[in-house]
Design a protein around this motif. Structure first.
Motif, PDB file in Angstrom:
ATOM      1  N   ALA A   6       0.845  -1.198   0.000  1.00 16.42           N
ATOM      2  CA  ALA A   6       0.000   0.000   0.000  1.00 16.42           C
ATOM      3  C   ALA A   6       0.879   1.247   0.000  1.00 16.42           C
ATOM      4  O   ALA A   6       0.588   2.225  -0.708  1.00 16.42           O
ATOM      5  N   GLN A   7       1.964   1.208   0.776  1.00 17.02           N
ATOM      6  CA  GLN A   7       2.866   2.371   0.843  1.00 17.02           C
ATOM      7  C   GLN A   7       3.495   2.665  -0.514  1.00 17.02           C
ATOM      8  O   GLN A   7       3.666   3.822  -0.881  1.00 17.02           O
ATOM      9  N   THR A   8       3.838   1.614  -1.276  1.00 17.85           N
ATOM     10  CA  THR A   8       4.391   1.812  -2.622  1.00 17.85           C
ATOM     11  C   THR A   8       3.361   2.498  -3.508  1.00 17.85           C
ATOM     12  O   THR A   8       3.686   3.437  -4.242  1.00 17.85           O
ATOM     13  N   VAL A  10       0.895   4.437  -2.589  1.00 15.60           N
ATOM     14  CA  VAL A  10       0.753   5.823  -2.143  1.00 15.60           C
ATOM     15  C   VAL A  10       1.937   6.654  -2.627  1.00 15.60           C
ATOM     16  O   VAL A  10       1.765   7.751  -3.160  1.00 15.60           O
ATOM     17  N   SER A  11       3.148   6.124  -2.506  1.00 15.20           N
ATOM     18  CA  SER A  11       4.345   6.849  -2.962  1.00 15.20           C
ATOM     19  C   SER A  11       4.292   7.128  -4.455  1.00 15.20           C
ATOM     20  O   SER A  11       4.616   8.229  -4.903  1.00 15.20           O
ATOM     21  N   GLU A  12       3.870   6.144  -5.227  1.00 13.01           N
ATOM     22  CA  GLU A  12       3.740   6.335  -6.673  1.00 13.01           C
ATOM     23  C   GLU A  12       2.695   7.406  -6.985  1.00 13.01           C
ATOM     24  O   GLU A  12       2.908   8.267  -7.837  1.00 13.01           O
ATOM     25  N   ALA A  13       1.574   7.348  -6.279  1.00 16.42           N
ATOM     26  CA  ALA A  13       0.511   8.341  -6.495  1.00 16.42           C
ATOM     27  C   ALA A  13       1.015   9.740  -6.163  1.00 16.42           C
ATOM     28  O   ALA A  13       0.754  10.698  -6.904  1.00 16.42           O
ATOM     29  N   MET A  14       1.770   9.865  -5.067  1.00 18.99           N
ATOM     30  CA  MET A  14       2.267  11.182  -4.636  1.00 18.99           C
ATOM     31  C   MET A  14       3.151  11.836  -5.701  1.00 18.99           C
ATOM     32  O   MET A  14       3.202  13.057  -5.789  1.00 18.99           O
ATOM     33  N   GLY A  91      -3.713  11.256   4.713  1.00 20.23           N
ATOM     34  CA  GLY A  91      -3.264  11.598   3.367  1.00 20.23           C
ATOM     35  C   GLY A  91      -3.021  10.441   2.423  1.00 20.23           C
ATOM     36  O   GLY A  91      -2.905  10.645   1.225  1.00 20.23           O
ATOM     37  N   GLY A  92      -2.976   9.218   2.928  1.00 19.47           N
ATOM     38  CA  GLY A  92      -2.724   8.066   2.067  1.00 19.47           C
ATOM     39  C   GLY A  92      -3.886   7.725   1.156  1.00 19.47           C
ATOM     40  O   GLY A  92      -3.728   7.624  -0.065  1.00 19.47           O
ATOM     41  N   ARG A  93      -5.069   7.564   1.730  1.00 16.39           N
ATOM     42  CA  ARG A  93      -6.246   7.234   0.910  1.00 16.39           C
ATOM     43  C   ARG A  93      -6.590   8.362  -0.045  1.00 16.39           C
ATOM     44  O   ARG A  93      -6.979   8.130  -1.189  1.00 16.39           O
ATOM     45  N   SER A  94      -6.428   9.600   0.420  1.00 20.00           N
ATOM     46  CA  SER A  94      -6.774  10.724  -0.463  1.00 20.00           C
ATOM     47  C   SER A  94      -5.788  10.831  -1.624  1.00 20.00           C
ATOM     48  O   SER A  94      -6.164  11.244  -2.713  1.00 20.00           O
ATOM     49  N   ALA A  95      -4.534  10.432  -1.422  1.00 13.53           N
ATOM     50  CA  ALA A  95      -3.568  10.411  -2.530  1.00 13.53           C
ATOM     51  C   ALA A  95      -4.015   9.402  -3.579  1.00 13.53           C
ATOM     52  O   ALA A  95      -4.043   9.708  -4.777  1.00 13.53           O
ATOM     53  N   LEU A  96      -4.389   8.217  -3.132  1.00 13.01           N
ATOM     54  CA  LEU A  96      -4.863   7.190  -4.070  1.00 13.01           C
ATOM     55  C   LEU A  96      -6.162   7.625  -4.748  1.00 13.01           C
ATOM     56  O   LEU A  96      -6.350   7.416  -5.946  1.00 13.01           O
TER      57      LEU A  96
END
Length: 128
Positions: A6-8, A10-14, A91-96
């Motif tokens: 999931a963190q990957t 989120v990082s890609e989305a950011m 901020g994780g879900r909203s980034a995705l």
């Protein structure tokens, strides 16, 4: 086959999306230039409250509720011509979710750095 964390994701989305501060979001809302969307689920809202003048669309329903033929857009509750500003708890879900709306064709979409946690310590009014 490698399964992404999931963190990957989120990082890609950011790297692909626009992130704004709570102050920038407040200014957009104050000037009536955005749709402020809280994508947290109803249990989170019961515990913490939500931001005044935001629309709650749980993350699991986002694609359906933001459908151009859906009731929120057809009834003018969401204006696709305005900036769509998303937030979740941190901020994780909203980034995705921001990445998803871009994939749907939304051009003016971003999310708030720090999510609801940041909004609680800003000019936004929280309602229980």
């Amino acid at each position: 086959m490698t399964i992404k964390t999931a963190q990957t994701l989120v990082s890609e989305a950011m790297n692909e999306i626009k992130t704004i501060s709570s102050d920038d979001a407040f200014k957009l809302l104050e000037e009536n230039n955005c749709n402020l969307i809280d994508i947290r689920d109803s249990n989170e809202l019961k515990i913490t409250g939500t931001v005044e003048n935001s629309v709650n669309i749980p993350r699991g329903l986002l694609e359906f509720k933001m459908d151009p033929n859906g009731e929120l857009i057809q009834n003018g509750i969401i204006d696709p011509k305005k900036e769509t500003v998303l937030f979740c708890a941190a901020g994780g879900r909203s980034a995705l979710a921001t990445k998803t709306l871009i994939e749907m064709g939304y051009k003016k979409v971003c999310h708030i750095a720090g999510g609801f946690s940041a909004l609680q310590n800003s000019k936004f009014k929280i309602k229980k």
